[in-house]
Scaffold this active site. Structure first.
Site, PDB file in Angstrom:
ATOM      1  N   LYS A 176      -7.024   3.806   8.350  1.00 20.31           N
ATOM      2  CA  LYS A 176      -5.920   4.656   7.987  1.00 20.31           C
ATOM      3  C   LYS A 176      -6.634   6.285   7.891  1.00 20.31           C
ATOM      4  O   LYS A 176      -5.664   7.111   8.294  1.00 20.31           O
ATOM      5  CB  LYS A 176      -5.869   4.382   6.351  1.00 20.31           C
ATOM      6  N   SER A 186       0.815  -1.248   0.015  1.00 23.43           N
ATOM      7  CA  SER A 186       0.048   0.148   0.074  1.00 23.43           C
ATOM      8  C   SER A 186       0.662   1.214   0.107  1.00 23.43           C
ATOM      9  O   SER A 186       0.305   2.078  -0.154  1.00 23.43           O
ATOM     10  CB  SER A 186      -1.064   0.162   1.065  1.00 23.43           C
TER      11      SER A 186
END
Length: 828
Positions: free
Chosen positions: A779, A736
């Site tokens: 996140k 990511s």
């Protein structure tokens, strides 16, 4: 005998509802050629018998009224099984046993036939005189019928308002000779013997047997007792030859005598067994009394009595009881100093404390469950809905069988407390054990009795502790379960059997060695990640994800739950310590940034202890935590310094968003260059293989597009670029950070700093596409905790973004990107 002697409502087998009657009305000039047909169900009536019949309110009751006003005779025939009209009349054979319908006479379901033909069973019946009619309180009518003569239906002459049929009467054909006399004497003798041994044949029948004259009447009397099925009944009605009827009767007598002999044999065997058991019990009680009188102390007897007393409160199966009785008998024959004696004694102590058949009453009130979840937990709206849906399915199924709940989320997010709330909502007992680091399957399935210090596994220990067979079992840390094939086997494989609804009905603990039904246990498991859970085990569970808490949620959780709990634990009054809103928010942002609230509670507890210490020394001034200075006084310097200092806003530095088992984190990526003859890319920061591949892809992407990006090609040949991810002691991996690495490289090469408080996440391909990643909510929470204002997310994660609460997205400017070009346009 009068009709008052009948007792048709008795539930015991009896023949009191059928009364023998000696007088038969003569056929000539009395019986009408046509009669109203009365279909009945299972009631056998012969000429000379008085039988009560109960009819439901309807056309038949009106027909009976008309009959009583006229001749008073009705034609009684048997109805088919599915066309019965006797709503409350039980079988009334003289033995009280039900008549079995003939297979060939039963109509097929769905067959299209004349309703009348389906109503009548066969064409043979008995014309009867209606003696009495009584109205019952439930709108039913009871009539008393006196059987008069056999008949055969010749034709139906009327169907409305009730069925009327032309009948042919069948008077007895009697030829007195030696054979008839022999048949009659044999039948009467056998019937008397049968009546002597059969308590179901009443005294009325025995008296009638010696008072009724005539072979035909005696044959019908005995037949009314013996007939059991419709076929026999119809054959006896169709036969007006008395001699042939006696021969049929003798066959029935032989069958009945054979059945009675078998019954007597069974009865004698049972009596013999009962007598032996009573004798053994009597001698055992005598022995106990003698020992007490002599003053002998019998510890074994006391122990056996203790075990028996425990078993009285339980409901073990026959298999369990037999196994326990076998062990009790064993210790009675063992010496107390024997090593096997202590093993058996310990086994019985466990086996008699397992709650065999003991259950707590369940409460599937979903409104109550919702209130309990709202009371015990703040936020977690989606999680609560999933739990309520799960409980709703259990309510409809009326059982606990089905999928197993698995709560997955960072530490401190309330997974264990959710399990307790489920138990409270259902009204069940709660038991928790952890399998984290467990390496021996015997911890779950128990040790075999051959080992010293053997004991049952956690399952049996749990149900014994809670005292119920249907508790809520919480199995913590299933993602950290270990294995040791060389020593104790694989505990994950033991969990497969325990958590499988098809197998856990007969869960076998190695110590007890008796199947225990675990299908009523509601299993709830917890984990921080599903990546390390064995696939076969994960397949048996329904995963419910718990994400981290926002600062606002932490604030409310602290106000509603954490602060009151810690004040109580530390013996403080609310007036002695107060957390102002500003102080509490500073505590959350500077001292407890993790996804859960466990560390937040630790910090609150630390403040409470220090305040309690001051009060114990004599201070009476109340404490108010309202600013950074007061927090430093009790907690020291804040462990979380501002992440975005001046050094964070410089070329080559990019901010990424990462997901860990502890929740979301902010990840800084730095790039610098140095002159080198060979060029290339150096990577540091404890990067995993996947993350190294992402860095190489980012480097290849920037180098191959140097012209479009206005970068010098010769720079890559003459310089080595060094890419570093701080916190080098912490292992990092995953794809990511792909676009973040590319952004860091481009920022360094273009000598342009990236916008302040901008973070990004997304996987990068060699062609510049941005692929979706996981952990979007975590996140975004990490971004808000660290003061990020702008976030770049893969466009392919738009669906996950929609599920994130508006409160979390509030204050964040989120850009959805699908290519690296879009990312680069938004960086500066």
């Amino acid at each position: 005998m009068s009709s008052e002697q009948t007792n048709h409502s008795s539930t015991e087998p009896t023949n009191e509802g059928v009364v023998p009657h000696a007088s038969i009305v003569p056929v000539a000039d009395v019986l009408p050629p046509s009669v109203v047909v009365l279909p009945v169900s299972q009631t056998s009536i012969f000429p000379g018998m008085i039988v009560p019949v109960v009819l439901p309110e309807g056309p038949l009751t009106l027909a009976i009224e008309n009959v009583m006003k006229g001749s008073g005779y009705v034609g009684v025939v048997l109805a088919r099984e599915d066309a019965a009209v006797e709503a409350a009349s039980p079988p009334t054979t003289m033995t009280g046993l039900p008549m079995e319908p003939a297979a060939e006479g039963r109509p097929k379901k769905g067959a299209k036939a004349d309703p009348l033909e389906n109503a009548l069973y066969w064409e043979y019946g008995v014309v009867a005189k209606v003696l009495k009619r009584i109205n019952l309180p439930d709108n039913q009518v009871s009539i008393l019928l006196n059987g008069v003569q056999r008949f055969k239906i010749k034709a139906i002459v009327s169907r409305e308002p009730h069925v009327v049929a032309n009948v042919e009467y069948l008077p007895d054909e009697l030829t007195k000779d030696t054979e008839l006399e022999a048949l009659l004497r044999t039948a009467v003798s056998q019937f008397k013997q049968l009546a002597k041994d059969n308590p179901l044949i009443s005294e009325e029948v025995k008296v009638a047997l010696v008072n009724i004259d005539g072979p035909g009447k005696l044959t019908d009397l005995m037949a009314s007792v013996l007939v059991r099925d419709v076929d026999s009944y119809q054959e006896l009605l169709a036969c007006n030859d008395v001699k042939q009827r006696l021969q049929q009767l003798l066959v029935l007598l032989r069958k009945e005598q054979a059945v009675q002999n078998v019954q007597k044999q069974i009865h004698d065997e049972i009596n013999q067994k009962v007598s032996a058991a009573q004798r053994e019990f009597y001698l055992s009680e005598q022995l106990k009394v003698i020992q007490r009188e002599l003053g002998h102390s019998d510890e074994k007897t006391k122990l056996v009595e203790k075990f028996e007393k425990r078993l009285k409160d339980l409901n073990p199966t026959k298999e369990v009881r037999a196994r326990i009785d076998e062990e009790i008998e064993k210790i009675q024959n063992l010496h107390e100093q024997s090593s096997e004696y202590s093993v058996s004694l310990n086994y019985l102590d466990w086996a008699t404390q397992v709650p065999w058949g003991v259950r707590t009453d369940e409460n599937f009130d979903l409104s109550r469950a919702r209130k309990i979840l709202e009371r015990d937990h703040f936020g977690l709206k989606d999680v609560k809905e999933r739990i309520l849906e799960f409980l709703a399915v259990k309510k409809l199924k009326k059982s606990s069988e089905g999928s197993i709940i698995c709560f997955v989320g960072p530490p401190g997010t309330g997974k264990t407390s959710l399990g307790k709330s489920i138990a409270t909502a259902l009204g069940r007992k709660f038991f928790r054990f952890s399998v984290g680091g467990m390496r021996d399957e015997a911890e779950i399935k128990g040790h075999r009795r051959t080992y010293v210090g053997a004991m049952p596994g956690k399952v049996i220990q749990g149900v014994r502790r809670v005292g119920a067979q249907n508790p809520v079992f919480m199995i913590d840390e299933v993602d950290k379960i270990g294995n040791s094939f060389s020593t104790g086997g694989d505990p994950a494989s033991a969990l497969l059997e325990l958590l499988d609804p098809e197998q856990n009905r007969e869960f076998l603990d190695h110590y007890l060695d008796i199947p225990f039904d675990c299908s009523e246990i509601l299993f709830v498991t917890t984990a921080n990640t599903i990546d390390t859970i064995p696939a076969a085990l994960l397949d048996r569970m329904e995963v419910i994800e718990l994400h981290g808490y926002s600062d606002t949620e932490k604030y409310h959780i602290a106000k509603r739950h954490l602060i009151p709990r810690q004040l109580k634990k530390n013996a403080l009054k609310p007036s002695q310590l107060k957390f102002a809103a500003a102080g509490l928010r500073l505590l959350i942002s500077h001292y407890a940034r993790e996804s859960g609230v466990r560390n937040l509670e630790k910090q609150i507890a630390k403040v409470c202890r220090k305040v309690a210490y001051r009060i114990a020394l004599g201070s009476k001034n109340p404490v108010v935590v309202d600013n950074a200075k007061s927090l430093e006084r009790y907690l020291g310097n804040a462990p979380y310094a501002p992440e975005f200092g001046p050094e964070a806003h410089r070329p080559g530095v990019a901010v990424g968003l990462a997901w860990t088992q502890l929740g979301g984190e902010v990840l800084f990526i730095e790039s610098v260059g140095s002159e080198s003859a060979k060029g290339g890319l150096d990577l540091t920061g404890s990067l995993g293989d996947v993350m190294k591949e992402s860095a190489n892809i980012a480097y290849s992407y920037i180098r191959n597009r140097h012209e479009a990006l206005n970068l010098e090609k010769t720079f890559f040949d003459k310089h080595t670029i060094h890419l570093h991810v701080p916190s080098g002691a912490t292992p990092k991996d995953g794809p990511s950070a792909g676009i973040t690495m590319a952004a860091s490289l481009y920022s360094f090469l273009a000598k342009k700093p990236i916008k302040e408080k901008l973070a990004m996440t997304g996987e990068l391909t060699l062609t510049g596409r941005v692929l979706p990643v996981g952990g979007i909510k975590e996140k975004l929470l990490a971004a808000k905790r660290n003061g990020i204002r702008t976030v770049l997310l893969p466009r392919a994660n738009e669906r996950e973004l929609k599920t994130v609460e508006r409160e979390i997205r509030k204050g964040l400017k989120i850009h959805k990107v699908s290519t690296m070009r879009e990312v680069l346009r938004l960086l500066f």
